[in-house]
Design a protein around this motif. Structure first.
Motif, PDB file in Angstrom:
ATOM      1  N   THR A   1       0.832  -1.201   0.000  1.00 39.54           N
ATOM      2  CA  THR A   1       0.000   0.000   0.000  1.00 39.54           C
ATOM      3  C   THR A   1       0.869   1.254   0.000  1.00 39.54           C
ATOM      4  O   THR A   1       0.588   2.208  -0.715  1.00 39.54           O
TER       5      THR A   1
ATOM      6  N   SER B   1     -11.695  -0.533  -0.264  1.00 43.71           N
ATOM      7  CA  SER B   1     -10.464  -1.207   0.165  1.00 43.71           C
ATOM      8  C   SER B   1     -10.864  -2.439   0.964  1.00 43.71           C
ATOM      9  O   SER B   1     -12.036  -2.596   1.312  1.00 43.71           O
ATOM     10  N   SER B   2      -9.890  -3.263   1.286  1.00 45.57           N
ATOM     11  CA  SER B   2     -10.177  -4.387   2.187  1.00 45.57           C
ATOM     12  C   SER B   2     -10.525  -3.880   3.576  1.00 45.57           C
ATOM     13  O   SER B   2     -11.406  -4.434   4.244  1.00 45.57           O
ATOM     14  N   ALA B   3      -9.811  -2.844   4.012  1.00 46.45           N
ATOM     15  CA  ALA B   3     -10.085  -2.299   5.350  1.00 46.45           C
ATOM     16  C   ALA B   3     -11.552  -1.874   5.428  1.00 46.45           C
ATOM     17  O   ALA B   3     -12.252  -2.183   6.395  1.00 46.45           O
TER      18      ALA B   3
ATOM     19  N   ILE C   1      -3.676  -8.583  13.907  1.00 46.86           N
ATOM     20  CA  ILE C   1      -2.517  -8.062  13.178  1.00 46.86           C
ATOM     21  C   ILE C   1      -2.633  -6.555  12.949  1.00 46.86           C
ATOM     22  O   ILE C   1      -3.677  -5.950  13.178  1.00 46.86           O
TER      23      ILE C   1
ATOM     24  N   PHE D   1      -2.003  -4.305   9.608  1.00 45.69           N
ATOM     25  CA  PHE D   1      -1.692  -4.337   8.169  1.00 45.69           C
ATOM     26  C   PHE D   1      -1.373  -2.933   7.672  1.00 45.69           C
ATOM     27  O   PHE D   1      -1.465  -2.650   6.476  1.00 45.69           O
TER      28      PHE D   1
ATOM     29  N   VAL E   1      -8.332 -14.283   9.970  1.00 45.28           N
ATOM     30  CA  VAL E   1      -7.387 -13.604   9.079  1.00 45.28           C
ATOM     31  C   VAL E   1      -6.440 -14.614   8.436  1.00 45.28           C
ATOM     32  O   VAL E   1      -5.887 -15.473   9.128  1.00 45.28           O
ATOM     33  N   VAL E   2      -6.269 -14.505   7.139  1.00 39.12           N
ATOM     34  CA  VAL E   2      -5.267 -15.313   6.434  1.00 39.12           C
ATOM     35  C   VAL E   2      -4.201 -14.342   5.941  1.00 39.12           C
ATOM     36  O   VAL E   2      -4.474 -13.516   5.063  1.00 39.12           O
ATOM     37  N   SER E   3      -3.024 -14.399   6.526  1.00 40.48           N
ATOM     38  CA  SER E   3      -1.987 -13.417   6.184  1.00 40.48           C
ATOM     39  C   SER E   3      -0.641 -13.868   6.708  1.00 40.48           C
ATOM     40  O   SER E   3      -0.556 -14.542   7.744  1.00 40.48           O
TER      41      SER E   3
ATOM     42  N   ASP F   1     -10.655 -12.292   6.396  1.00 37.04           N
ATOM     43  CA  ASP F   1      -9.811 -11.285   5.760  1.00 37.04           C
ATOM     44  C   ASP F   1      -8.716 -12.024   4.996  1.00 37.04           C
ATOM     45  O   ASP F   1      -7.784 -12.554   5.592  1.00 37.04           O
TER      46      ASP F   1
ATOM     47  N   ALA G   1      -7.145 -10.478   2.324  1.00 35.97           N
ATOM     48  CA  ALA G   1      -6.835  -9.326   1.468  1.00 35.97           C
ATOM     49  C   ALA G   1      -5.728  -9.624   0.463  1.00 35.97           C
ATOM     50  O   ALA G   1      -5.782  -9.197  -0.683  1.00 35.97           O
ATOM     51  N   SER G   2      -4.735 -10.364   0.915  1.00 36.41           N
ATOM     52  CA  SER G   2      -3.531 -10.518   0.093  1.00 36.41           C
ATOM     53  C   SER G   2      -3.378 -11.947  -0.443  1.00 36.41           C
ATOM     54  O   SER G   2      -2.281 -12.326  -0.847  1.00 36.41           O
TER      55      SER G   2
ATOM     56  N   SER H   1      -8.348  -7.617  -1.442  1.00 40.64           N
ATOM     57  CA  SER H   1      -8.005  -6.295  -1.968  1.00 40.64           C
ATOM     58  C   SER H   1      -8.039  -6.346  -3.479  1.00 40.64           C
ATOM     59  O   SER H   1      -7.488  -7.270  -4.082  1.00 40.64           O
TER      60      SER H   1
ATOM     61  N   HIS I   1      -6.527  -4.111  -5.266  1.00 32.15           N
ATOM     62  CA  HIS I   1      -5.301  -3.471  -5.750  1.00 32.15           C
ATOM     63  C   HIS I   1      -4.050  -4.247  -5.392  1.00 32.15           C
ATOM     64  O   HIS I   1      -2.949  -3.746  -5.534  1.00 32.15           O
ATOM     65  N   LYS I   2      -4.199  -5.452  -4.873  1.00 30.46           N
ATOM     66  CA  LYS I   2      -2.998  -6.245  -4.563  1.00 30.46           C
ATOM     67  C   LYS I   2      -2.733  -7.180  -5.731  1.00 30.46           C
ATOM     68  O   LYS I   2      -2.533  -6.739  -6.845  1.00 30.46           O
TER      69      LYS I   2
ATOM     70  N   SER J   1      -9.270  -0.679  -4.272  1.00 31.64           N
ATOM     71  CA  SER J   1     -10.620  -1.216  -4.086  1.00 31.64           C
ATOM     72  C   SER J   1     -10.564  -2.445  -3.193  1.00 31.64           C
ATOM     73  O   SER J   1      -9.487  -2.988  -2.931  1.00 31.64           O
TER      74      SER J   1
HETATM   75  C1  PLP Z   1      -3.398  -5.365   2.805  1.00 29.20           C
HETATM   76  C2  PLP Z   1      -4.206  -5.988   3.871  1.00 29.20           C
HETATM   77  C3  PLP Z   1      -5.320  -5.339   4.392  1.00 29.20           C
HETATM   78  C4  PLP Z   1      -5.701  -3.959   3.963  1.00 29.20           C
HETATM   79  O1  PLP Z   1      -6.037  -3.954   2.623  1.00 29.20           O
HETATM   80  P1  PLP Z   1      -6.502  -2.614   1.895  1.00 29.20           P
HETATM   81  O2  PLP Z   1      -7.236  -3.108   0.705  1.00 29.20           O
HETATM   82  O3  PLP Z   1      -5.254  -1.888   1.533  1.00 29.20           O
HETATM   83  O4  PLP Z   1      -7.351  -1.851   2.835  1.00 29.20           O
HETATM   84  C5  PLP Z   1      -6.092  -5.986   5.328  1.00 29.20           C
HETATM   85  N1  PLP Z   1      -5.775  -7.218   5.749  1.00 29.20           N
HETATM   86  C6  PLP Z   1      -4.698  -7.883   5.288  1.00 29.20           C
HETATM   87  C7  PLP Z   1      -4.431  -9.264   5.774  1.00 29.20           C
HETATM   88  C8  PLP Z   1      -3.873  -7.286   4.327  1.00 29.20           C
HETATM   89  O5  PLP Z   1      -2.824  -7.951   3.841  1.00 29.20           O
END
Ligand code: PLP
Length: 394
Positions: A21, A71-73, A113, A115, A158-160, A188, A190-191, A209, A211-212, A219
């Protein structure tokens, strides 16, 4: 140097860090850029446009429905709010005042976490209260069961790569326990590249996300149960208004999802492999520098090159080498999340043509500068971290 950087007086960046980001996320794919350009001077019935996007998301994920968010957030906030308020318009208008609503959200401690902002804060933004289950280093099913009460609105999973990776309750068990109590599960992801697996493992809503890895404009995507997706959409009459997505985000992510389905995975993997080999070649045989290909920690089909630095032999540290690469022109920004362990990574997923070669040359140059410098470089890591955390001037 690109026109845009020159015009704005900014240094160009070669991103070997990943989808960050802080660096502008990712290279937006051509189909999404074209869709955004076409949409910008047009009008849409935004409800109809979002419903069209829902079909695209459903096709890509196997979900009943989907919603594009900013966004994901934002997707997290709206998903939690959806689980709390449902389609009750009066409750939607009252949030984040959660009086009379179920407002507790269960989250594993190892998933609490940051992020870029704390995930617990996204839960609180909706008006909910995070209820932490288990400890940072481990969690068990009985701890999730014990955290659920009649006031629980949702479980967030959360998966991260940020999450604790050992001794954690997995998604299937987390979902089974939540569902037994009638509690929906919000994932979540997101990535994560996997657009279908988390729904298949029991998620009621899953968040990505745009945009990732997808290479869309800024978005977020919420996919899952139709009633919950609709409830998340209804939040646009309330707290969602503060983070609404525009037409460009919606059409851009629709095009990015279609492009993602049609991408040539083998060609992408081959190009990434060539970049990794080039960088490994630059590091090969250098005293105190060890290069190794490492898989993505959450299983995304993406390898990175780990550069491990032995300060005694390399005459520099991992953090000083990373800083030297970032300070150059162009700035080469590496992935340095675990740099205190003496290594950084180079990520090949966001390269323009020619970037891999420049990054290899800069790596070689900085390794040689350190090796032949009159005095070894060894900055104090604690000080480096303090400097990094201090917000810059305005
Ligand atoms: C990047 C990320 C977010 C935030 O994503 P945005 O789309 O930038 O708001 C949330 N959770 C995890 C696990 C992320 O990797």
């Amino acid at each position: 140097m690109t026109d845009i950087h020159a015009r704005l007086g900014l240094r160009p960046i070669i991103n070997v860090s990943g989808t960050m980001t802080d660096l502008g996320a990712s290279i937006v794919v051509p189909a999404a850029r074209a869709a955004v350009a076409q949409a910008l001077d047009q009008f849409f019935d935004m409800g109809a446009l979002l419903r069209a996007a829902s079909s695209v998301i459903a096709r890509a994920t196997g979900a009943e429905a989907g919603l594009v968010t900013s966004s994901s957030a934002s997707g997290l906030v709206l998903s939690v709010a959806a689980a709390m308020a449902g389609d009750d318009l009066a409750a939607i208008e009252r949030l984040p005042d959660a009086t009379g609503l179920r407002s507790e959200v269960v989250l594993l401690a190892g998933h609490a976490i940051n992020f870029g902002a704390p995930i617990t804060q996204m839960i609180r933004l909706a008006g909910a209260t995070p209820v932490i289950a288990g400890q940072a280093t481990s969690s068990s099913g009985w701890q999730v069961e014990g955290a659920i009460t009649p006031r629980t609105a949702a479980g967030v999973f959360v998966v991260s790569h940020h999450c604790t990776r050992t001794e954690q309750v997995g998604l299937p068990l987390f979902a089974e326990i939540c569902h037994a109590a009638g509690v929906p599960v919000i994932v979540d992801a997101a990535s994560e590249y996997d657009l279908r697996g988390f729904l298949a493992q029991g998620a009621d809503l899953v968040i990505y996300s745009g945009h990732k890895f997808l290479g869309g404009p800024t978005s977020g995507i919420v996919a899952g149960r139709r009633d919950l997706v609709r409830a998340a959409w209804l939040q646009n009459r309330g707290i969602g208004r503060a983070t609404k997505v525009g037409k460009e985000g919606i059409v851009g992510v629709m095009a990015a999802l279609d492009a993602w389905a049609a991408r040539d995975v083998a060609a992408i993997r081959a190009a990434e492999g060539r970049a990794l080999a080039l960088w490994a070649g630059a590091a090969a045989g250098k005293p105190g520098i060890a290069a190794a290909i490492v898989p993505d920690p959450t299983g995304n089909p993406l390898d990175r090159l780990e550069i491990r630095v032995d300060p005694a032999l390399a005459r520099t540290t991992a953090w000083d080498l990373a800083a030297a690469l970032a300070a150059g022109d162009p700035s080469v920004v590496v992935r340095d999340m675990e740099i205190e362990h003496g290594a950084f990574e180079m990520d090949p997923c966001n390269l323009h043509a020619g970037d891999a070669e420049i990054a290899a040359r800069r790596l070689l140059e900085e390794i040689d500068i350190a090796r032949t410098a009159p005095v070894p470089v060894h900055s104090d890591l604690a000080q480096v971290r303090r400097d990094r955390e201090r917000p810059g001037p305005w």
